[in-house]
Design a protein around this motif. Structure first.
Motif, PDB file in Angstrom:
ATOM      1  N   PRO A  38       1.044  -0.820   0.249  1.00 55.90           N
ATOM      2  CA  PRO A  38       0.286  -0.499   0.321  1.00 55.90           C
ATOM      3  C   PRO A  38       0.558   0.961  -0.237  1.00 55.90           C
ATOM      4  CG  PRO A  38      -1.120  -1.265   1.830  1.00 55.90           C
ATOM      5  CD  PRO A  38       0.304  -1.578   1.447  1.00 55.90           C
ATOM      6  N   GLU A  39       0.135   2.556  -0.787  1.00 54.26           N
ATOM      7  CA  GLU A  39       1.116   3.153  -0.587  1.00 54.26           C
ATOM      8  C   GLU A  39       1.470   4.516   0.869  1.00 54.26           C
ATOM      9  OE1 GLU A  39       3.287   5.789  -3.024  1.00 54.26           O
ATOM     10  OE2 GLU A  39       2.221   3.966  -3.914  1.00 54.26           O
ATOM     11  N   ASP A  40       0.265   3.662   1.803  1.00 59.46           N
ATOM     12  CA  ASP A  40       0.988   4.184   2.263  1.00 59.46           C
ATOM     13  C   ASP A  40       2.055   3.866   3.325  1.00 59.46           C
ATOM     14  OD1 ASP A  40      -0.583   5.874   3.077  1.00 59.46           O
ATOM     15  OD2 ASP A  40      -2.877   5.160   4.195  1.00 59.46           O
TER      16      ASP A  40
END
Length: 525
Positions: A474-476
Motif C-alpha cells: 500500500p502507498e502508505d
C-alpha cells in the motif's frame, strides 16, 4: 515561514470611488509576497552560475529584465484561441520561424516541396514536445492506442520518451550503449526496428553524457530498409539552440538538414535563455504536424482544437521567449555560446586534472559527466556522488546520476554539470571547490543506502522479499519507508549519495516507486 492575515477586516470603505475589497486584498497580498520572498530565500540562486543543472543563465541581467517585461505585457492572455487573441498566433509563429531557421528547416521550402515543408508548435517544455512527437508518430503509423506500437531509442534518451510510451499506450524499446562512452551504434538502433516501430529517437545531445547520437547513419538505414512512415525524431531539447552556434561546429549533421528527420524538439528555456515553460516541436510535412492535434465538436460547447496537451495556457512564457530571441539575434546567441564553450573547455581540462576523477569523453557541447577513475587505487579514488554532495555543501550544486544496469555492462555512477555563459566568470571558483571537495571525500568508501531502506534491501537480496511484493505494498507503507530518509536518519547530511546508492541496488521498477514516494513526501511537507 507564513504570515497570517487577520481573520476580519475593519469596517468602512476606502476613499470615495474605490472598492474596499482592494485595500483588503492589498494587505493580504503584501503578506503573501513577504512569505514568498522568505521561501525563495531558502532556494539556491537561479542566476549567478552556482547551480550546474536545471537553470540556464545567460549572465546578462538585461535578458532577465526583458523577459519579465515581455511576460507582463502578455499577462492574462489565454493561448487557447488565437482567433480571439491574435497576438498568440503572431508570437508562436515568430518563435517557430526563428527556431526552424536555426535548425535547418528552411531547406525544403519552395515550389513542389510540401512534404518537406516544416511546421511547428510551441509547447510548455521538452517533455510535452517529446510526447507530442510520439503521439504524431503513432497516428501517422495508423496504430490505435494500446496496439503495441514501439518507440526505439538509446537507453540514454531522455526519460520523457518512456513517459510518452506509458501514457500513449506504446512500448519503449531501449537500445544499450557502450558502457565506457555512452554511445549507441547506429546498427544497434536499426536492428531494433521492426514492423511494430512507430518512431526512432536520437539525442543531440544526450543529457547523461553529452553524446550526439548518429542521426545521419540512422537516417540512411531507415531510408534504405524500413517503412517510410516510421518517424525519426531528434531530441534537441537541450542542444537545439546551442549546438548550431558551437565554435568550430560539432562534427556531424543532426538537424532538419538530414531529410529523413521527421521531427525535432528544442527548448527555449534552456539555451534560448527564456524563463521556464517554452519549447518547440518542429515536424516535417503538414500531415505529421497536425497528427498530434486534438479537435472535437462532439459536445455542446465551443469547438475545441488543441495543438498541444493543454487547453487554456498562458502566453507569458512564449512572449518572454519571443522577446529574448528577438533581442539576442544570431550574433548575441553566438557570443553567449562562445562563452559557454570557453567555460566548458576550461572546466573539462581542470576536472580532468583532479586525481581520482575521470571526465567522460563527449561530443562538442555544454555537458560534462564525471566518474570515478578506475585507474587509481581505492585510497585515492573519488566517488562522484560523494563529490557532488561535498561540492553542494561548498556552494556549487552538481547533479548526481545513478549507475545504470545493462547487459553489455553498466554505465557507472556519475555526476553531471551543465555549463552556461555565466559559468565563464566562475570557472576558477568552481574548480577550487571541485578540488577541495575531491580532497575531502577521496578514499572514502562508496556511499551506503539510507538506514530506512536497509531491511528492504536485505530482504530482497536474501530472497525473503520479491520486487512484486514491494510493488504490491500500500502507498502508505511505502510513504512510511521513505519518511526516515526525509528525517535525515541516514546521517549523510542531507545529500543525495545515500538515496542514489539505494536506487543502484534496487530493481528499476522498485526504485522508481520509492523515488516517487520520496518526492511526493517532499511536496506533501
Amino acid at each position: 515561514m507564513t504570515v497570517e492575515p487577520p481573520d476580519t477586516e475593519p469596517p468602512g470603505a476606502g476613499p470615495a470611488g474605490t472598492d474596499p475589497l482592494e485595500a483588503v486584498i492589498a494587505r493580504r497580498g503584501e503578506a503573501a509576497l513577504e512569505t514568498l520572498a522568505a521561501l525563495r530565500a531558502s532556494d539556491p540562486p537561479t542566476t549567478g552560475g552556482r547551480v550546474l543543472s536545471y537553470v540556464y543563465d545567460s549572465g546578462l541581467e538585461g535578458v532577465d529584465r526583458l523577459a519579465v517585461r515581455a511576460a507582463g505585457l502578455a499577462h492574462g492572455v489565454n493561448g487557447l484561441d488565437p482567433t480571439v487573441f491574435g497576438s498568440v498566433a503572431r508570437i508562436h509563429g515568430g518563435i517557430v520561424n526563428r527556431v526552424r531557421t536555426i535548425l535547418g528547416g528552411d531547406a525544403g521550402d519552395g515550389p513542389g516541396s510540401d512534404d518537406d515543408e516544416v511546421h511547428g508548435v510551441v509547447t510548455s517544455g521538452g517533455t510535452e514536445s517529446c510526447v507530442l512527437a510520439c503521439l504524431a508518430a503513432r497516428e501517422v503509423s495508423g496504430r490505435a492506442p494500446g496496439s503495441g506500437g514501439t518507440i526505439v531509442a538509446p537507453v540514454t534518451v531522455h526519460a520523457a520518451f518512456r513517459k510518452a510510451a506509458h501514457i500513449l499506450g506504446m512500448r519503449f524499446v531501449g537500445v544499450e550503449v557502450d558502457p565506457d562512452t555512452g554511445r549507441v551504434a547506429a546498427e544497434d538502433l536499426l536492428a531494433a526496428v521492426d514492423h511494430d516501430t512507430c518512431l526512432v529517437v536520437c539525442s543531440a545531445s544526450s543529457y547523461p553524457t553529452g553524446v550526439i547520437d548518429p542521426v545521419e547513419q540512422v537516417a540512411a538505414g531507415l531510408d534504405a530498409h524500413h517503412d517510410p512512415r516510421i518517424g525519426l525524431h531528434v531530441d534537441a531539447c537541450l542542444g537545439g539552440l546551442v549546438l548550431p552556434f558551437w565554435p568550430g561546429g560539432v562534427g556531424s549533421t543532426w538537424d532538419l538538414r538530414v531529410r529523413r528527420v521527421t521531427s525535432i524538439s528544442a527548448d527555449l528555456h534552456k539555451y534560448g535563455f527564456a524563463p521556464k515553460g517554452t519549447s518547440v516541436l518542429l515536424s516535417r510535412g503538414r500531415a505529421r504536424h497536425r497528427a498530434s492535434w486534438f479537435s472535437t465538436v462532439d459536445w455542446p460547447g465551443y469547438p475545441v482544437v488543441n495543438p498541444t496537451l493543454s487547453g487554456s495556457k498562458p502566453l507569458e512564457p512564449a512572449a518572454a521567449a519571443w522577446a529574448v530571441l528577438e533581442a539576442l539575434g544570431d550574433d548575441g546567441q553566438s557570443e553567449l555560446v562562445a562563452r559557454t564553450a570557453r567555460a566548458t573547455g576550461r572546466l573539462v581540462e581542470g576536472l580532468a586534472g583532479i586525481e581520482g576523477l575521470r571526465v567522460i569523453a563527449s561530443d562538442p557541447g555544454p555537458l560534462i559527466a564525471v566518474v570515478a577513475d578506475g585507474c587509481v587505487g581505492d585510497a585515492r579514488r573519488v566517488h562522484p556522488h560523494l563529490w557532488a554532495d561535498e561540492c553542494g555543501r561548498r556552494g556549487i550544486a552538481v547533479q548526481a546520476q545513478p549507475a545504470y544496469r545493462q547487459e553489455r555492462g553498466a554505465l557507472p555512477s556519475s555526476s553531471h554539470l551543465t555549463i552556461t555563459p555565466v559559468t565563464e566568470r566562475l570557472t576558477d571558483e568552481i574548480l577550487d571547490v571541485a578540488r577541495a571537495a575531491a580532497e575531502a571525500v577521496r578514499g572514502l568508501p562508496d556511499p551506503s543506502p539510507p538506514a530506512a531502506f536497509a531491511d528492504v534491501l536485505a530482504a530482497l537480496e536474501a530472497g525473503a522479499l520479491s520486487p512484486g511484493d514491494l510493488l504490491a505494498l500500500p502507498e502508505d507503507d511505502v510513504h512510511a519507508m521513505v519518511s526516515g530518509v526525509l528525517a535525515g536518519d541516514d546521517g549523510d547530511g542531507g545529500g543525495m549519495a545515500a538515496l542514489l546508492a539505494a536506487i543502484e541496488r534496487l530493481p528499476a521498477e522498485v526504485g522508481a516507486r520509492l523515488v516517487r514516494a520520496y518526492l511526493a513526501a517532499v511536496m506533501e511537507g
